[in-house]
Design a protein around this motif. Sequence first.
Motif, PDB file in Angstrom:
ATOM      1  N   MET A 516       1.135  -0.898   0.073  1.00 38.34           N
ATOM      2  CA  MET A 516      -0.379  -0.084  -0.102  1.00 38.34           C
ATOM      3  C   MET A 516       0.557   1.465   0.447  1.00 38.34           C
ATOM      4  O   MET A 516       0.593   2.530  -0.131  1.00 38.34           O
ATOM      5  CB  MET A 516      -0.990  -0.213   0.956  1.00 38.34           C
ATOM      6  N   SER A 517       1.898   1.383  -0.064  1.00 34.57           N
ATOM      7  CA  SER A 517       2.694   2.440  -0.235  1.00 34.57           C
ATOM      8  C   SER A 517       3.489   2.830  -1.219  1.00 34.57           C
ATOM      9  O   SER A 517       4.583   3.557  -1.214  1.00 34.57           O
ATOM     10  CB  SER A 517       4.019   2.279   1.183  1.00 34.57           C
ATOM     11  N   VAL A 521      -0.926   6.436  -4.770  1.00 31.00           N
ATOM     12  CA  VAL A 521      -2.553   5.767  -4.079  1.00 31.00           C
ATOM     13  C   VAL A 521      -3.493   6.644  -4.700  1.00 31.00           C
ATOM     14  O   VAL A 521      -3.732   8.204  -5.054  1.00 31.00           O
ATOM     15  CB  VAL A 521      -2.226   5.433  -2.425  1.00 31.00           C
ATOM     16  N   ASP A 523      -7.657   7.542  -4.099  1.00 33.73           N
ATOM     17  CA  ASP A 523      -8.019   6.417  -3.201  1.00 33.73           C
ATOM     18  C   ASP A 523      -9.733   7.833  -3.278  1.00 33.73           C
ATOM     19  O   ASP A 523      -9.944   9.267  -4.106  1.00 33.73           O
ATOM     20  CB  ASP A 523      -8.046   8.429  -1.622  1.00 33.73           C
ATOM     21  N   THR A 583      -4.962  11.254  -6.297  1.00 29.47           N
ATOM     22  CA  THR A 583      -3.772  10.509  -5.937  1.00 29.47           C
ATOM     23  C   THR A 583      -3.441  11.755  -5.413  1.00 29.47           C
ATOM     24  O   THR A 583      -2.550  12.259  -5.772  1.00 29.47           O
ATOM     25  CB  THR A 583      -3.923  10.127  -7.377  1.00 29.47           C
ATOM     26  N   PRO A 586       2.240   7.735  -1.086  1.00 26.95           N
ATOM     27  CA  PRO A 586       1.198   6.959  -0.466  1.00 26.95           C
ATOM     28  C   PRO A 586       1.315   6.814   1.085  1.00 26.95           C
ATOM     29  O   PRO A 586       2.227   7.827   1.529  1.00 26.95           O
ATOM     30  CB  PRO A 586       2.602   5.365  -0.823  1.00 26.95           C
ATOM     31  N   GLN A 589      -2.934   9.191   1.987  1.00 26.74           N
ATOM     32  CA  GLN A 589      -4.641   9.334   1.768  1.00 26.74           C
ATOM     33  C   GLN A 589      -5.472   9.570   2.921  1.00 26.74           C
ATOM     34  O   GLN A 589      -5.900  10.467   2.752  1.00 26.74           O
ATOM     35  CB  GLN A 589      -4.783   7.729   0.481  1.00 26.74           C
TER      36      GLN A 589
END
Length: 645
Positions: A516-517, A521, A523, A583, A586, A589
């Motif tokens: 997730m990093s 990301v 969102d 966006t 990471p 968000q």
Amino acid sequence: MKRLLSFAAVILLAFGALAQTPATAPQQKIDELVRLLQDPDVKAWLDSRKDVVAPAPSPASSQGHTSELAKFESAARARVNEILAAIPAIPAEVKAAAMKARHDATSRGYAPVFVIFGALVALGLLAEGLYRRLAMPRETLLGRLAPVGIFAGAMAIVFFAVEWPPLARVTLLAYLSAFILFRLAISLLSVAAIGPRSRNRLVILFGLLCFAVATAAVGEPLGVAPAVNDAITYCFSVVGLFLAIKAVWSSSQRTRSSKMALSVFLVALWLIWCLDMRGLFWIGIYALVLPAILDAVGRAAASFTSDPGSLRGIAIVRGARAAVIALAVGWLALVWHLNPDTLGQRDPVIVALFYGGLKSVLILVVADFLWQMAKGWIDRTLRVATDTTSLAPADAARRARFRTLLPIFRNVLAVVVAVMAGLIVLAEMGVQIGPLIAGAGIFGVAIGFGSQTLVKDVISGVFYMLDDAFRVGEYIQAKDYKGTVEGFSLRSVRLRHHRGPVFTVPFGELGAVENMSRDWVIDKFKITVGFNTDIEKARKLTKKVGAELVEDAELGPLFIEPLKMKGVEEFGDYGIVLSFAMTTVPGMQTYVRRKAYAKIREVFLANGIAFAQPTVQVGGDDKDGGAAAAQAIRAQQANAASQAK
């Protein structure tokens, strides 16, 4: 029988001719001798005499090590008796040697030796005083050693410029060298972390040692008998032993038992030295003083660099310690080589083990130096890689990759260096490492079959690293485990959950990893507004909110693409569901979404866009009753929400 007599006669004539004339024997006699030796009967007779006349076993070979030990004991006893008998002759021999050196100097027009010695020392002190006045040396090790160098240089210039008498030259060289070494010892002890009383005792002990070595060195040139010279050395050693034991018992930092053990050890060292077992004596000396010397040398070398943790600092400190150990090993090898008649030198096994041990020490020193250099580089790179502020994404990713792989590389390198150094040491000690390596391979295969889970974890970790699935500092989720990657071992990864717990998960248990990093990301979130909302107006207001968030000094660097309204997601029970997306970098968000929620609420309410709320309409003519029922339902929902919290 006639042939045997003829052969014997020829042999006697040949030896007689060789003994009488230095020239070679005539060619015909040599041919006759060769012909007789090739005769079959003569060969058979010689072969028969080999079995009859067998060499008798010598007493030395039958007794073996017992004879060697008896010889050593007899030689030691004779040496002790000789030294005890020479002690009464010490005053007369010393007086004769002093008169001889004085006569050698005065007969050639020079002053007595002690006067010349005093004049040279005064000259050196004068030069040192001028240097201190002009240069003002600093209170560092180099600043303390520089005046001693000026002192020694001034004396050396005058000493080598004058053609001294032979005996005076030898005497002056010995005692001047001893005095310079004594001054160097004082300078080194001045920066050592020891108390004043202990420092003074060490100064006295080292001064006695320098004077004793100089006296022993000039004994033979001045005509002192070898036994008397040895007796003088032994007298100095007794005084030095007494001072060392007194220094041990005067120390307040040791317990009574440790003082007793150290005193016994010093006495044992003195006895070993008296028995002329030089190699064992120096090993004991190293065990006693080498740790303190290495510590002092390391701290002194660290003063030459401003950053001991840098590669240059590590090279200076570790190199200085390695040089001290190498000098100690070289001196031990020289002492062993110069005493070929000692008991241990006569046994080839002990000799092989001794030299193998010396080589092993040097191998371990080199391995430690290389490991410390590599470890220092890795640690320094890791410290630099933790700071990723004001870096481009590619550089930050590369540093994160370093933080992930370098700890594993450090562990693997430590194992490789230890194994290689151990194998080389075993080879130097005479162990055949070929069968050992083959046996280790078979043992490794057996361990592999017996620990398939461990092998699976290690291999899985290797492939995770090759795939760059995650790095240190990234937030991942694998099965039921999620958290920030804090570190690795050869078989597991350590995850820190956002609520605090730490998971240590074997690589074989991870499976598919959700990172997730990595990179960016997207969102997405939804907001429900009333059915009468102007969708185009909401879109323009959202665009305005996105622009304001990007321009914010705190939130702007966290955006990759600004906040946008995607459109109508669906028609809900109480209003229109609008979809939003943005966006970000990471890990940030959630923080950005909270700020976006607050900003959207503020802008929508200011521009007349109401958020949808659940409503209940009750049928009938009583409108007030329906409103009261709706209000009652809303109150119940509010109570239920507060209880749920």
